[in-house]
Design a protein around this motif. Structure first.
Motif, short mmCIF file in Angstrom:
data_model
loop_
_atom_site.label_atom_id
_atom_site.label_comp_id
_atom_site.label_asym_id
_atom_site.label_seq_id
_atom_site.Cartn_x
_atom_site.Cartn_y
_atom_site.Cartn_z
N MET A 111 10.44 7.56 -1.69
CA MET A 111 9.25 7.50 -2.54
C MET A 111 8.62 8.88 -2.62
N CYS B 243 4.93 9.53 -0.51
CA CYS B 243 4.19 8.42 0.08
C CYS B 243 4.51 8.41 1.57
N GLY C 58 0.81 -1.21 0.00
CA GLY C 58 0.00 0.00 0.00
C GLY C 58 0.84 1.26 0.00
N HIS C 59 0.29 2.32 -0.60
CA HIS C 59 1.00 3.60 -0.69
C HIS C 59 0.01 4.74 -0.47
N HIS D 284 6.59 5.52 2.93
CA HIS D 284 7.85 5.22 2.23
C HIS D 284 8.68 6.45 1.88
#
Ligand SMILES: [Cu+2]
Length: 169
Positions: free
Chosen positions: A162, A154, A94-95, A157
């Motif tokens: 990210m 994100c 998931g992001h 992350h």
């Protein structure tokens, strides 16, 4: 030569993904190694990276994939004002898509998956049971009307690098 160039172009995306995986996988323990040969054309002869969208190239697309490499792909896109940009989670992790509130154009609407209207709200929402998470196979869309550059990331992350950029022209 011509034929070879065509082949290389097709492989460009795969090569880009591999490089991304390499660099993000390195994480904290790769810092000791000075000569990570995977740099973006830092002198090597890999002309094939021209089509990979690395470096300062802006990909003209309205679709960004979120991958298990913990990356937005492409990382930097350019769209025209009024375009709806779609973020698709093509992996199993998931992001989020969360704009940096201070790195969007003046007068632009704040955006974040989960529909939050501020960065703090997005962070709090994520802490409170992963609100704003975009799971495997799902997507998030945002329509960008205001010209300028938008930086986003994100939440889980960010530490893995990210982050992404959208230039609205
Ligand atoms: Cu992520």
């Amino acid at each position: 030569m011509e034929t070879r160039r065509t082949f290389v172009r097709g492989l460009g995306v795969a090569a880009g993904v591999a490089l991304t995986g390499c660099s993000s996988g390195g994480g904290s323990d790769s810092s000791g190694d000075g000569d990570s040969g995977s740099g973006d054309g830092s002198g090597g002869g890999d002309t094939e990276s021209n089509d990979g969208g690395s470096g300062s190239e802006w990909a003209e697309t309205s679709t960004v994939e979120m991958t298990d490499e913990l990356a937005y792909e492409p990382k930097k896109i350019q769209v025209e004002a009024g375009t709806t940009v779609t973020f698709e989670n093509v992996g199993s992790i998931g992001h989020t898509v969360t704009a940096y509130e201070d790195d969007i154009p003046d007068g632009a609407d704040y955006f974040a998956s989960g529909g939050f209207d501020s960065l703090q709200a997005a962070k709090d929402g994520y802490s409170n049971g992963q609100e704003g998470n975009i799971p495997e196979g799902e997507s998030y869309e945002v329509t960008l009307e205001t010209r300028g550059t938008y930086e986003y990331y994100c939440i889980p992350h960010e530490m893995n690098g990210m982050v992404g950029t959208i230039k609205v022209v």
